[in-house]
Enzyme design. Structure first.
Site, PDB file in Angstrom:
ATOM      1  N   CYS A 299       0.853  -1.185   0.000  1.00  0.00           N
ATOM      2  CA  CYS A 299       0.000   0.000   0.000  1.00  0.00           C
ATOM      3  C   CYS A 299       0.887   1.231   0.000  1.00  0.00           C
ATOM      4  CB  CYS A 299      -0.945   0.011   1.214  1.00  0.00           C
ATOM      5  SG  CYS A 299      -0.115   0.234   2.798  1.00  0.00           S
ATOM      6  N   ALA A 300       0.322   2.393   0.213  1.00  0.00           N
ATOM      7  CA  ALA A 300       1.104   3.626   0.114  1.00  0.00           C
ATOM      8  C   ALA A 300       2.123   3.760   1.228  1.00  0.00           C
ATOM      9  CB  ALA A 300       0.173   4.836   0.099  1.00  0.00           C
TER      10      ALA A 300
END
Length: 375
Positions: free
Chosen positions: A73-74
């Site tokens: 994810c980020a």
């Protein structure tokens, strides 16, 4: 099953060594399509995190049973939550420590080759951003070229090699990433060089990097010579190291050429770009090994992870070096410009010394792929 973390360094080795990896990327689709972790043998599944809030049962048939799954994810948090849900059904699952933020920041130092008198040349490969930095080492001294902002990577590497950093160069005023060059110089007492044509608005002291400048590295006198090569910027300068390597900055890449528009002057600089590529570089020895400051895709990496190729090979294979008509060249360059790098105007301001940002702000500005090239 318990989940485990995988570091950016571990993922980088898998990419460089062509290992298999299945990546479940839980960022939004537009973020994934714009920029992802690349590897020749990597497989991908992109399912946004918000679609998995009620459970992962719907995607289980799409996950491999015979290999580990890396959830990305980020920044890390969402991937941990998804990885925990997947682990509950017995899958072997990892999450990327620090998320894409850590991937963007990681540098892998790789030896390019030996230099005269026992010297060495290292390339620092930033896989998540496509940036390439260099360190020339010889008899207790080091020269750094196009350092990114993670200064401790370079200073720590110099300490490991027991060398003192004497010279720090930027081939041009960068617009896609924040330079660490002058900060390394301030920390180590080295001399920091920047092309004066690119430095009209900088607010710090520097030593002019001018055509023909030559510095020696170490008692063995490995020469690092400057070649004025405008086109990406008006001050862009290349280097010839030990008469073996041509460091081209953002003028010439393995599979593309530099874009001339990041200061808003594409029409003005495209002629300079052609002059550099079709005259200045044509006058050089074709057995020089080209080492650029960026790469676009994983396909440009060699088997050892370096990004390097013979100048003669690029004259034969690189489309940007084989457009006979000057008019066609100008249209090719100016009509096929990719999207601008993220926050490139603000990054230029930071590299001029006009703006000071904290680490998180700098990280956010640099997020995204390399966009310095025209193909």
């Amino acid at each position: 099953m318990a989940i485990s973390k995988m570091t950016a360094a571990q993922v980088a080795r898998k990419a460089i060594e062509n290992h298999e990896l299945f990546i479940l990327d839980v960022r939004n689709k537009d973020a994934f399509e714009d920029w992802k972790i690349e590897g020749h043998k990597f497989e991908y599944l992109n399912i946004p995190y918000f679609e998995l809030l009620d459970g992962v049962e719907g995607i289980l048939p799409k996950l491999p049973k015979d290999k580990a799954v890396l959830v990305v994810c980020a920044k890390e948090g969402s991937s941990i939550m998804v990885a925990e849900m997947i682990s509950e059904v017995g899958c072997n699952v990892y999450y990327l420590e620090g998320g894409m933020k850590s991937w963007s920041m990681y540098l892998e130092p790789i030896k390019v080759g030996d230099l005269t008198g026992g010297g060495e040349l290292y390339q620092f490969v930033r896989l998540g951003k496509g940036c390439l930095s260099y360190m020339v080492i010889s008899e207790g001294e080091a020269t750094i070229i196009d350092a990114v902002r993670f200064t401790e990577v370079f200073t720590n590497f110099a300490k490991e090699k027991n060398v003192q950093i004497k010279h720090v160069f930027d081939t041009h005023l960068h617009a896609d990433h924040i330079s660490g060059g002058r900060h390394i110089a301030e920390e180590t007492g080295a001399t920091y060089y920047l092309p004066p044509e690119d430095a009209e608005e900088v607010v710090f002291n520097y030593t002019p990097l001018e055509d023909g400048l030559t510095v020696s590295n170490g008692a063995s006198k490995i020469e690092i010579g400057a070649l004025y090569s405008p086109g990406h910027t008006i001050g862009s300068t290349s280097f010839i190291v030990d008469r073996k390597y041509l460091l081209t900055g953002d003028i010439l890449f393995i599979d593309s050429i530099g874009r001339p528009d990041l200061a808003g002057l594409a029409e003005d600089w495209v002629g300079d770009l052609r002059e550099t590529l079709y005259r200045r570089y044509r006058e050089l020895a074709e057995d020089l090994i080209v080492l650029p400051a960026h790469f676009m895709t994983i396909d440009e990496l060699n088997e050892d992870g370096t990004v390097a190729k013979g100048l003669g090979d690029l004259f034969a294979e690189n489309h940007g070096l084989n457009i006979e008509s000057e008019e066609e060249f100008c249209h090719t360059v100016t009509d096929n410009l990719p999207p601008h790098p993220n926050a490139y105007q603000q990054i230029r301001q930071v590299n001029m010394g006009k703006v000071t940002l904290n680490n998180d702000e700098q990280t956010e500005m640099e997020i995204g792929p390399n966009r310095c090239a025209v193909r």
